[in-house]
Design a protein around this motif. Structure first.
Motif, PDB file in Angstrom:
ATOM      1  N   GLU A  16      57.432  17.796  54.376  1.00 32.30           N
ATOM      2  CA  GLU A  16      57.904  17.655  55.930  1.00 32.30           C
ATOM      3  C   GLU A  16      57.807  16.226  56.371  1.00 32.30           C
ATOM      4  O   GLU A  16      58.598  15.548  57.110  1.00 32.30           O
ATOM      5  N   THR A  17      56.739  15.530  55.719  1.00 34.96           N
ATOM      6  CA  THR A  17      56.903  13.826  56.312  1.00 34.96           C
ATOM      7  C   THR A  17      55.866  13.371  55.104  1.00 34.96           C
ATOM      8  O   THR A  17      55.176  13.839  54.111  1.00 34.96           O
ATOM      9  N   VAL A  18      56.032  11.871  55.272  1.00 33.22           N
ATOM     10  CA  VAL A  18      55.359  10.952  54.320  1.00 33.22           C
ATOM     11  C   VAL A  18      54.767  10.129  55.117  1.00 33.22           C
ATOM     12  O   VAL A  18      55.324   9.475  56.038  1.00 33.22           O
ATOM     13  N   ASP A  19      53.526   9.834  55.009  1.00 30.21           N
ATOM     14  CA  ASP A  19      52.683   8.950  55.811  1.00 30.21           C
ATOM     15  C   ASP A  19      52.513   7.551  55.186  1.00 30.21           C
ATOM     16  O   ASP A  19      52.830   6.433  55.759  1.00 30.21           O
ATOM     17  N   GLU A  20      52.060   7.393  53.941  1.00 30.67           N
ATOM     18  CA  GLU A  20      52.240   6.185  53.122  1.00 30.67           C
ATOM     19  C   GLU A  20      52.591   6.588  51.511  1.00 30.67           C
ATOM     20  O   GLU A  20      52.551   7.496  50.971  1.00 30.67           O
ATOM     21  N   MET A  21      52.942   5.271  51.037  1.00 23.34           N
ATOM     22  CA  MET A  21      53.395   5.302  49.540  1.00 23.34           C
ATOM     23  C   MET A  21      52.697   4.290  48.819  1.00 23.34           C
ATOM     24  O   MET A  21      52.694   3.415  49.461  1.00 23.34           O
ATOM     25  N   VAL A  22      52.446   4.544  47.697  1.00 21.67           N
ATOM     26  CA  VAL A  22      51.928   3.529  46.765  1.00 21.67           C
ATOM     27  C   VAL A  22      52.592   3.570  45.624  1.00 21.67           C
ATOM     28  O   VAL A  22      52.842   4.628  44.943  1.00 21.67           O
ATOM     29  N   VAL A  23      52.621   2.302  44.822  1.00 23.26           N
ATOM     30  CA  VAL A  23      53.272   2.340  43.293  1.00 23.26           C
ATOM     31  C   VAL A  23      52.126   2.273  42.290  1.00 23.26           C
ATOM     32  O   VAL A  23      51.592   1.028  42.657  1.00 23.26           O
ATOM     33  N   ASP A  24      52.315   3.083  41.302  1.00 18.96           N
ATOM     34  CA  ASP A  24      51.315   2.962  40.476  1.00 18.96           C
ATOM     35  C   ASP A  24      51.938   2.408  39.104  1.00 18.96           C
ATOM     36  O   ASP A  24      52.347   3.303  38.242  1.00 18.96           O
ATOM     37  N   SER A  25      52.176   1.129  38.885  1.00 21.87           N
ATOM     38  CA  SER A  25      53.201   0.488  37.817  1.00 21.87           C
ATOM     39  C   SER A  25      52.238   0.943  36.369  1.00 21.87           C
ATOM     40  O   SER A  25      53.171   1.125  35.440  1.00 21.87           O
ATOM     41  N   THR A  26      50.781   0.980  36.317  1.00 26.83           N
ATOM     42  CA  THR A  26      50.245   1.217  34.975  1.00 26.83           C
ATOM     43  C   THR A  26      50.459   2.524  34.597  1.00 26.83           C
ATOM     44  O   THR A  26      50.747   2.811  33.418  1.00 26.83           O
ATOM     45  N   ASN A  27      50.349   3.565  35.620  1.00 26.95           N
ATOM     46  CA  ASN A  27      50.556   4.914  34.885  1.00 26.95           C
ATOM     47  C   ASN A  27      51.923   5.461  35.206  1.00 26.95           C
ATOM     48  O   ASN A  27      52.204   6.681  35.139  1.00 26.95           O
ATOM     49  N   ARG A  28      52.693   4.495  35.891  1.00 32.23           N
ATOM     50  CA  ARG A  28      54.262   4.970  36.153  1.00 32.23           C
ATOM     51  C   ARG A  28      54.344   6.128  37.144  1.00 32.23           C
ATOM     52  O   ARG A  28      55.117   7.073  36.540  1.00 32.23           O
ATOM     53  N   ARG A  29      53.676   5.950  38.361  1.00 28.92           N
ATOM     54  CA  ARG A  29      53.518   7.064  39.282  1.00 28.92           C
ATOM     55  C   ARG A  29      53.878   6.621  40.653  1.00 28.92           C
ATOM     56  O   ARG A  29      53.543   5.470  40.650  1.00 28.92           O
ATOM     57  N   LEU A  30      54.291   7.344  41.240  1.00 25.19           N
ATOM     58  CA  LEU A  30      54.418   7.287  42.800  1.00 25.19           C
ATOM     59  C   LEU A  30      53.360   8.234  43.698  1.00 25.19           C
ATOM     60  O   LEU A  30      53.491   9.343  43.074  1.00 25.19           O
ATOM     61  N   TYR A  31      52.704   7.582  44.467  1.00 28.14           N
ATOM     62  CA  TYR A  31      51.706   8.721  45.388  1.00 28.14           C
ATOM     63  C   TYR A  31      52.215   8.609  46.954  1.00 28.14           C
ATOM     64  O   TYR A  31      52.566   7.347  47.693  1.00 28.14           O
ATOM     65  N   PHE A  32      52.419   9.804  47.568  1.00 25.07           N
ATOM     66  CA  PHE A  32      52.780   9.888  48.792  1.00 25.07           C
ATOM     67  C   PHE A  32      51.740  10.706  49.529  1.00 25.07           C
ATOM     68  O   PHE A  32      51.577  11.985  49.187  1.00 25.07           O
ATOM     69  N   SER A  33      51.151  10.007  50.812  1.00 19.40           N
ATOM     70  CA  SER A  33      50.387  10.922  51.417  1.00 19.40           C
ATOM     71  C   SER A  33      51.288  11.711  52.538  1.00 19.40           C
ATOM     72  O   SER A  33      52.220  11.192  52.990  1.00 19.40           O
ATOM     73  N   LEU A  34      50.660  12.857  53.173  1.00 18.01           N
ATOM     74  CA  LEU A  34      51.315  13.527  53.880  1.00 18.01           C
ATOM     75  C   LEU A  34      50.810  13.460  55.474  1.00 18.01           C
ATOM     76  O   LEU A  34      51.615  13.951  56.300  1.00 18.01           O
ATOM     77  N   GLY A  35      49.850  12.795  55.599  1.00 16.32           N
ATOM     78  CA  GLY A  35      49.373  12.307  57.214  1.00 16.32           C
ATOM     79  C   GLY A  35      48.336  13.461  57.671  1.00 16.32           C
ATOM     80  O   GLY A  35      48.323  14.479  57.089  1.00 16.32           O
ATOM     81  N   ARG A  36      48.154  13.027  59.085  1.00 14.85           N
ATOM     82  CA  ARG A  36      46.981  13.960  59.589  1.00 14.85           C
ATOM     83  C   ARG A  36      47.868  15.298  60.066  1.00 14.85           C
ATOM     84  O   ARG A  36      49.069  15.406  60.038  1.00 14.85           O
ATOM     85  N   GLY A  37      46.900  16.573  60.009  1.00 17.59           N
ATOM     86  CA  GLY A  37      47.524  17.538  60.370  1.00 17.59           C
ATOM     87  C   GLY A  37      48.134  18.339  59.120  1.00 17.59           C
ATOM     88  O   GLY A  37      48.514  19.515  58.986  1.00 17.59           O
ATOM     89  N   ARG A  38      47.981  17.496  57.951  1.00 17.57           N
ATOM     90  CA  ARG A  38      48.481  18.135  56.696  1.00 17.57           C
ATOM     91  C   ARG A  38      47.450  17.975  55.431  1.00 17.57           C
ATOM     92  O   ARG A  38      46.517  17.057  55.830  1.00 17.57           O
ATOM     93  N   SER A  39      47.672  18.545  54.539  1.00 21.61           N
ATOM     94  CA  SER A  39      46.757  18.391  53.354  1.00 21.61           C
ATOM     95  C   SER A  39      47.229  18.179  52.124  1.00 21.61           C
ATOM     96  O   SER A  39      48.130  18.898  51.654  1.00 21.61           O
ATOM     97  N   GLY A  40      47.109  16.916  51.452  1.00 18.17           N
ATOM     98  CA  GLY A  40      47.617  16.829  50.179  1.00 18.17           C
ATOM     99  C   GLY A  40      48.277  15.562  49.877  1.00 18.17           C
ATOM    100  O   GLY A  40      48.642  14.563  50.802  1.00 18.17           O
TER     101      GLY A  40
END
Length: 745
Positions: A16-40
């Protein structure tokens, strides 16, 4: 400035939402936090594929990678903690509490510590630190910020000047027009110290994002509104930058109105600006050099929105990752933006729709996003036709980007010209194509051959070559091949008549079977080639194959000697012998090469009628052949007197004269439902004389039968009984041995 469309391709993130994103170039991944009121935390590869969600992370907000990329830290605003993950395995290794009712949200590295902005509600927003050690983490709260913050401070660190920490108050959106709080801290002291005054950036209101350069020399703000020198508020159309040395304004980065995001490339050479441009054109991501010179702009549909802090640049790549939502802030999607360090270029190419076998001229232009002076650029040209793809001489685009391609197409039909700009240190590559139709001549062949001939007999194959369209000069040469079981052989070429197109050739096929003649006209640069085939059935020479068997037909289960004799053949001297007993599958007795006399012999033990087969598969000259023969064998029949009670005297069974002897008979192999006959004889006047011959008694399912003799009998007279098997499809008729008996008083 001309802005090309963003390259096609976006990936829904399934959240539903994305709060922050970070790029992990070493492991070739992207991470997206879901923000307050959500989990994961949502995880994907660098193109947005292979998505999964790491659960059990209440209020996952701020994301931070350790400098070596081995650890991911996640601020858990709804769990008052910072979770620690191994980025290789994506498993949680520790969870550090930050204190009750702290609600940590934003994270940053500075001088070996993790600093976090925290606070669940006003006025309790503050700055804390987490020192991570082997035995656990040490949390410090209430670090000095200066001024009151309306939200947990957004934190930014510097990779080179790692003692600097930038804390900003995210007061956006523009409708709030809240003054911006910005604090620059030196964390090398036991208690972080503020550097300078915060008055110089009071021009920024409704702060959305901030970036601290990797070298620590400046920081850039994304502000919703700007207060000009007269104190008037205007919608922001630039990102202001300030020096960390004296906090003075140093530059304005222009990238569209309504800024929402700013970040810096890992090497500090580029500043990436995100703006929703609701007052001007479309949402965009704008890339400039650190000195403010424009490099590239990516535009998105007007209904899209770049999220705050929604653009990230990974280390060691030239790719940006941007997260956008629809105009209502829902349905976040990932956009992968390539070649952000080089200016966008694109090519146009124009060609006539049709040419008739003559020189063709194509014109085009090389355009770039920012109209800086352009030196002549070398372009690569290829032509793809029905045969393949051909490299053509390079052409030069002049200072205005214009170029011309001259060519003589060599194949009729569709020709596709592709012009490619390989790119330069400052300009990204580009490619485009144009299609045109080349008309020429077409050819067609017919071919006729006899349906059947004898092997090695002479035959004539005739055909006709028809050419339509552009004239084709003689000679019209037709290539000929013959394909048979031995392979494909090229025959002498023939020349078709230029007036009628007729041609013919003769041949004497040496190999039997299906022979295919193929005539081929290769064509030329403007004439399509053609091919036609005709099949001939070539009969083989006859093959002599004989099959003989030798066995004693009177014996049950005899050994049979089977011999095949093969006559003259060309190359194949292999014969196979098979046996198939009645009611059974075929068995292979022997396969092999016949001896010098042409014989192949095998033996077989049989119990019932058996069909023997000899096969020869043929060769290039001789026909395959199969012969069979049948060997019949008698059944095995036994008879015995089994009742009533009796005594024995030599070979005789002695019955009471009032008892009726019962004879039991057996037949092997099984002859269920077959007829069994019985003959009873008595010995009188010096000879055995028949007194009874029974009718048919059918054998039961066990291939057994019984017969009761009720005839007149005399005491002291010798009798005997015989069982007769009438035969069936498996076995020949057979008699049992005699069983002897007599009667007593």
């Amino acid at each position: 400035m001309v802005v090309p469309p963003v390259p096609a391709g976006q990936v829904g993130l399934g959240v539903e939402t994305v709060d922050e994103m970070v790029v992990d170039s070493t492991n070739r991944r992207l991470y997206f936090s879901l923000g307050r009121g959500r989990s994961g935390v949502r995880v994907s590869d660098l193109s947005g594929g292979y998505q999964r969600t790491i659960g059990g992370l209440p209020g996952a907000s701020g994301l931070l990678l350790s400098p070596d990329g081995a650890t991911l830290y996640v601020a858990l605003a709804d769990a008052d903690a910072v979770a620690v993950f191994d980025t290789k395995t994506l498993t949680e290794t520790r969870r550090y509490p930050t204190g009750a009712n702290t609600c940590p949200t934003r994270l940053a590295w500075a001088l070996g510590k993790i600093y976090f902005g925290y606070g669940c509600a006003a006025p309790g927003f503050g700055l804390g630190s987490l020192a991570v050690g082997p035995s656990g983490g040490t949390v410090s709260l209430g670090l000095p910020l200066g001024g009151e913050y309306t939200a947990p401070p957004v934190l930014r660190g510097s990779t080179s000047s790692d003692y600097l920490l930038l804390a900003v108050d995210r007061t956006g959106p523009r409708s709030s027009l809240a003054p911006t709080q910005v604090t620059l801290l030196d964390v090398s002291w036991e208690t972080p110290r503020r550097l300078g005054s915060d008055e110089s950036w009071r021009e920024c209101l409704g702060l959305e994002d901030a970036s601290l350069s990797p070298d620590g020399g400046q920081f850039v703000l994304a502000c919703s509104a700007i207060r000009n020198d007269d104190g008037l508020l205007n919608p922001a159309d630039y990102h202001p930058a300030y020096s960390t040395a004296d906090l003075s304004p140093v530059r304005r980065y222009y990238g569209g109105d309504t800024p929402v995001s700013v970040t810096t490339s890992p090497d500090g050479a580029y500043v990436i600006l995100g703006a929703n441009s609701v007052l001007e054109t479309d949402p965009r991501v704008h890339v400039v050099r650190a000195d403010g010179r424009g490099i590239r702009t990516y535009e998105f549909p007007r209904t899209a929105r770049v999220i705050r802090a929604g653009v990230a640049a990974g280390g060691g790549t030239t790719t940006l990752h941007a997260v956008l939502t629809d105009q209502y802030g829902r349905n976040p999607t990932l956009h992968v933006l390539s070649e952000y360090t080089r200016g966008a270029t694109w090519l146009s190419l124009h060609a006539p729709s049709t040419v008739e076998g003559r020189t063709v001229q194509l014109t085009g232009s090389l355009s770039r996003q920012y109209l800086d002076p352009l030196t002549p650029q070398r372009l690569q040209v290829k032509r793809k036709d029905a045969v393949g793809t051909w490299g053509l001489p390079d052409v030069l685009a002049d200072a205005n980007g214009r170029f011309t391609v001259n060519d003589w197409p060599t194949r009729p039909g569709e020709n596709v010209y592709t012009v490619t700009y390989p790119g330069s240190e400052t300009l990204a590559p580009a490619s485009t194509s144009a299609r045109l139709w080349v008309t020429g001549a077409t050819s067609a062949l017919t071919l006729t051959a006899p349906s059947t001939v004898k092997r090695a007999a002479k035959l004539t194959v005739s055909g006709k070559l028809t050419i339509t369209g552009a004239p084709v000069p003689p000679p019209w040469t037709v290539q000929v091949t013959r394909k048979d079981a031995s392979g494909t052989r090229t025959l002498p070429a023939v020349t078709a008549s230029t007036s009628t197109g007729a041609f013919s050739f003769t041949d004497a096929p040496p190999v039997g079977g299906t022979v295919t003649y193929t005539a081929t006209y290769a064509g030329d640069s403007l004439t399509t080639g053609s091919s036609k085939s005709a099949g001939v059935r070539v009969t083989h020479d006859p093959t002599t194959l004989k099959l003989t068997t030798k066995a004693d037909p009177k014996n049950w289960a005899p050994t049979v000697t089977v011999t095949a004799n093969l006559g003259k053949t060309y190359t194949n001297r292999q014969v196979c012998l098979y046996a198939q007993s009645h009611g059974e599958g075929r068995r292979t007795l022997k396969c092999g090469t016949v001896n010098s006399s042409g014989n192949l012999t095998a033996t077989d033990l049989i119990h019932k009628r058996t069909t023997y087969t000899a096969t020869f598969t043929g060769d290039h000259r001789h026909a395959p052949v199969t012969v069979t023969t049948v060997v019949k064998t008698p059944a095995k029949v036994d008879v015995a007197l089994v009742s009533p009670s009796y005594t024995k005297s030599g070979n005789y069974r002695i019955f009471h004269y009032k008892g009726n002897p019962v004879a039991k008979s057996w037949v092997s192999p099984s002859a269920k439902s077959a007829c069994m006959y019985h003959t009873v004889q008595e010995y009188r006047s010096g000879a055995w004389r028949t007194v009874t011959t029974s009718g048919c008694h059918k054998l039961n399912s066990s291939s057994q039968g019984t017969y009761t003799w009720t005839g007149k009998r005399k005491v002291g007279v010798n009798y005997r009984i015989l069982a007769k098997f009438g035969g069936n499809t498996a076995s020949e008729p057979t008699n049992s041995a005699w069983a002897y008996f007599r009667f007593r008083n």
